[in-house]
Design an enzyme around this catalytic site. Structure first.
Site, PDB file in Angstrom:
ATOM      1  N   GLY A   1       0.822  -1.220   0.000  1.00 60.68           N
ATOM      2  CA  GLY A   1       0.000   0.000   0.000  1.00 60.68           C
ATOM      3  C   GLY A   1       0.845   1.254   0.000  1.00 60.68           C
ATOM      4  CB  ALA A   2       4.225   1.955  -1.163  1.00 63.88           C
ATOM      5  CB  SER A   5      -2.285   6.758  -1.219  1.00 61.48           C
ATOM      6  OG  SER A   5      -2.967   5.885  -0.347  1.00 61.48           O
ATOM      7  N   GLY A   6      -0.844   7.887   1.110  1.00 63.71           N
ATOM      8  CA  GLY A   6      -0.823   8.048   2.563  1.00 63.71           C
ATOM      9  C   GLY A   6       0.486   7.690   3.244  1.00 63.71           C
ATOM     10  N   GLY A  25       2.069   4.813   3.556  1.00 69.25           N
ATOM     11  CA  GLY A  25       2.983   3.950   2.800  1.00 69.25           C
ATOM     12  C   GLY A  25       3.847   4.752   1.844  1.00 69.25           C
ATOM     13  CB  SER A  41      -4.770   1.555  14.352  1.00 69.19           C
ATOM     14  OG  SER A  41      -5.493   2.732  14.628  1.00 69.19           O
ATOM     15  CE1 TYR A  72      -8.203   0.456   9.304  1.00 72.63           C
ATOM     16  CE2 TYR A  72      -8.926   1.414  11.381  1.00 72.63           C
ATOM     17  CZ  TYR A  72      -7.975   1.290  10.387  1.00 72.63           C
ATOM     18  OH  TYR A  72      -6.795   1.995  10.482  1.00 72.63           O
TER      19      TYR A  72
HETATM   20  P1  NDP Z   1      -4.507   5.090   2.622  1.00 72.78           P
HETATM   21  O1  NDP Z   1      -5.907   4.741   2.274  1.00 72.78           O
HETATM   22  O2  NDP Z   1      -3.956   6.395   2.157  1.00 72.78           O
HETATM   23  O3  NDP Z   1      -3.527   3.950   2.158  1.00 72.78           O
HETATM   24  C1  NDP Z   1      -3.899   2.612   2.142  1.00 72.78           C
HETATM   25  C2  NDP Z   1      -3.110   1.892   1.083  1.00 72.78           C
HETATM   26  O4  NDP Z   1      -3.538   0.521   1.087  1.00 72.78           O
HETATM   27  C3  NDP Z   1      -3.339   2.425  -0.323  1.00 72.78           C
HETATM   28  O5  NDP Z   1      -2.091   2.487  -0.971  1.00 72.78           O
HETATM   29  C4  NDP Z   1      -4.215   1.364  -0.948  1.00 72.78           C
HETATM   30  O6  NDP Z   1      -4.043   1.198  -2.336  1.00 72.78           O
HETATM   31  C5  NDP Z   1      -3.705   0.124  -0.232  1.00 72.78           C
HETATM   32  N1  NDP Z   1      -4.622  -1.015  -0.395  1.00 72.78           N
HETATM   33  C6  NDP Z   1      -5.924  -1.090  -0.055  1.00 72.78           C
HETATM   34  N2  NDP Z   1      -6.425  -2.294  -0.417  1.00 72.78           N
HETATM   35  C7  NDP Z   1      -5.418  -2.994  -0.980  1.00 72.78           C
HETATM   36  C8  NDP Z   1      -5.311  -4.277  -1.559  1.00 72.78           C
HETATM   37  N3  NDP Z   1      -6.356  -5.088  -1.665  1.00 72.78           N
HETATM   38  N4  NDP Z   1      -4.112  -4.662  -2.045  1.00 72.78           N
HETATM   39  C9  NDP Z   1      -3.041  -3.852  -1.968  1.00 72.78           C
HETATM   40  N5  NDP Z   1      -3.081  -2.610  -1.454  1.00 72.78           N
HETATM   41  C10 NDP Z   1      -4.260  -2.192  -0.956  1.00 72.78           C
HETATM   42  O7  NDP Z   1      -4.476   4.996   4.227  1.00 72.78           O
HETATM   43  P2  NDP Z   1      -3.323   5.271   5.310  1.00 72.78           P
HETATM   44  O8  NDP Z   1      -2.069   5.657   4.652  1.00 72.78           O
HETATM   45  O9  NDP Z   1      -3.906   6.159   6.335  1.00 72.78           O
HETATM   46  O10 NDP Z   1      -3.182   3.834   5.977  1.00 72.78           O
HETATM   47  C11 NDP Z   1      -1.978   3.114   6.013  1.00 72.78           C
HETATM   48  C12 NDP Z   1      -1.897   2.319   7.301  1.00 72.78           C
HETATM   49  O11 NDP Z   1      -1.883   3.197   8.412  1.00 72.78           O
HETATM   50  C13 NDP Z   1      -3.062   1.353   7.534  1.00 72.78           C
HETATM   51  O12 NDP Z   1      -2.543   0.146   8.030  1.00 72.78           O
HETATM   52  C14 NDP Z   1      -3.887   2.051   8.592  1.00 72.78           C
HETATM   53  O13 NDP Z   1      -4.604   1.127   9.365  1.00 72.78           O
HETATM   54  C15 NDP Z   1      -2.792   2.719   9.381  1.00 72.78           C
HETATM   55  N6  NDP Z   1      -3.202   3.807  10.227  1.00 72.78           N
HETATM   56  C16 NDP Z   1      -3.676   4.982   9.698  1.00 72.78           C
HETATM   57  C17 NDP Z   1      -4.053   6.004  10.535  1.00 72.78           C
HETATM   58  C18 NDP Z   1      -4.574   7.282  10.004  1.00 72.78           C
HETATM   59  O14 NDP Z   1      -4.911   8.139  10.805  1.00 72.78           O
HETATM   60  N7  NDP Z   1      -4.663   7.479   8.708  1.00 72.78           N
HETATM   61  C19 NDP Z   1      -3.919   5.885  11.985  1.00 72.78           C
HETATM   62  C20 NDP Z   1      -3.396   4.616  12.409  1.00 72.78           C
HETATM   63  C21 NDP Z   1      -3.050   3.647  11.559  1.00 72.78           C
HETATM   64  P3  NDP Z   1      -4.726   2.183  -3.433  1.00 72.78           P
HETATM   65  O15 NDP Z   1      -3.812   3.394  -3.485  1.00 72.78           O
HETATM   66  O16 NDP Z   1      -4.689   1.375  -4.668  1.00 72.78           O
HETATM   67  O17 NDP Z   1      -6.097   2.519  -2.942  1.00 72.78           O
END
Ligand code: NDP
Length: 315
Positions: free
Chosen positions: A9-10, A12-13, A15, A142, A190
């Site tokens: 999941g690199a 966006s966000g 990653g 989380s 979740y």
């Molecule tokens: P994002 O939605 O920005 O990133 C999630 C990533 O997961 C995206 O790159 C997405 O891909 C990928 N993804 C989703 N489904 C699949 C799949 N089936 N196969 C491969 N990749 C997949 O969210 P965050 O960056 O916020 O989340 C990243 C981590 O941080 C998670 O584990 C979340 O639980 C954790 N977290 C986040 C917090 C927050 O406040 N945001 C707080 C605490 C923990 P695509 O780009 O294709 O959609």
């Protein structure tokens, strides 16, 4: 030599921010394990990661077949594996009905937990073989799964119960789509998946740390209120959540800062302790945080491991 790190999941966000932080050091080659190849490549370019510091490999965690293919493709690349970061996640807080992975598991637990569980198990041997001084397997956790915190006490709370829904296949047909066997609730699914992530990290630590020297760790990077994770939420929530976190709870961190924290857990020589759940205080210093009773229940972790093994076809 440069280290090789796989980050799921690199695209966006968190990653992406972590990929950028590690690539910029010049000490890491980042493998972006993503379901959308083009999106990931564009994302890497948009944040200025240079060509020689990354590659994109296809991985859809919502398909165990894809997870297996990814492990094969990675091996054929001939690269060593020095760190694996299980970061990808889906969050479906407004879903009224469950949706499912290719194998028919409820999507949030299927992606966030079962997909990563299989991936980490398949790549464990590769990590073992690495001669890198610090080998690490990081599973992003989380606060929301931790009922010993304020945020973790916002209902619906995480609760895996006796795992009856998971043991039944989590498919909404023979069994419930929820791990505890209850009615479907996307927000809870979740949180449950995050508890699974933290339990899995600890079970890996108990089973493999001594024998392999691999560091297993989890973390709560802070509330990154701006990421795509909240894309399925109602518009009013998306509007108010970032300022709420910034000014009221003060738990807000930027994507860049959170990426720096995860990058630290991957590469900082002082964070090699295994079995730890890292958090950061107000001065952005890392500390070993306490997990909730359920998220540190060793018996539940063992049971989760065994049930998950069956579901992903390892046992
Ligand atoms: P994002 O939605 O920005 O990133 C999630 C990533 O997961 C995206 O790159 C997405 O891909 C990928 N993804 C989703 N489904 C699949 C799949 N089936 N196969 C491969 N990749 C997949 O969210 P965050 O960056 O916020 O989340 C990243 C981590 O941080 C998670 O584990 C979340 O639980 C954790 N977290 C986040 C917090 C927050 O406040 N945001 C707080 C605490 C923990 P695509 O780009 O294709 O959609």
């Amino acid at each position: 030599r440069k280290g090789t790190v796989i980050i799921t999941g690199a695209s966006s966000g968190l990653g992406l921010a972590t990929a950028k932080a590690l690539a910029e050091t010049g000490e890491w080659h980042v493998i972006m394990a993503c379901r959308n190849f083009l999106k990931a490549d564009k994302a890497a370019k948009s944040v200025g990661i240079t060509k020689e510091n990354y590659s994109v490999m296809h991985l859809d965690l919502a398909s165990l077949e894809s997870v297996r293919q990814f492990a094969d493709t990675f091996r054929r690349s001939g690269r060593p594996l020095d760190a694996l970061v299980c970061n990808a996640a889906v969050y479906l807080p407004t879903a009224k009905e469950p949706t499912y992975t290719a194998e028919g598991f409820e999507l949030s637990v299927g992606t966030n937990h079962l997909g990563h569980f299989l991936l980490a198990r398949l790549l464990l041997d590769d990590l073992k073989q690495s001669d890198y001084p610090y080998k690490r397997l990081i599973i992003v956790g989380s606060i929301t799964g931790n009922t010993n915190t304020l945020a973790g006490n916002v209902p619906p709370k995480a609760n895996l119960g006796d795992l009856r829904g998971l043991a039944g296949g989590l498919n909404g047909i023979q069994s419930s789509a929820m791990i505890d066997g209850g009615d479907f609730d996307g927000a809870k699914a979740y949180k449950d998946s995050k508890v699974c992530n933290m339990l899995t990290m600890q079970e890996f630590h108990r089973r493999y740390h001594e024998e392999t020297g691999i560091t297993f760790a989890s973390l709560y990077p802070g509330c990154i209120a701006t990421t795509g994770l909240f894309r399925e939420h109602i518009p009013l929530f998306r509007l108010l959540f970032p300022p709420f976190q910034k000014y009221i709870t003060k738990g807000y961190v930027s994507e860049e800062e959170a990426g720096g924290r995860l990058a630290q857990v991957v590469s900082d020589p002082s964070l090699t302790k295994s079995g730890v759940y890292w958090s950061w205080n107000k001065n952005s210093e890392s500390f070993e945080n306490q997990l909730s009773k359920e998220a540190s229940d060793a018996e539940k972790a063992r049971k989760l491991w065994e049930v998950s093994e069956k579901l992903v076809g390892l046992a």
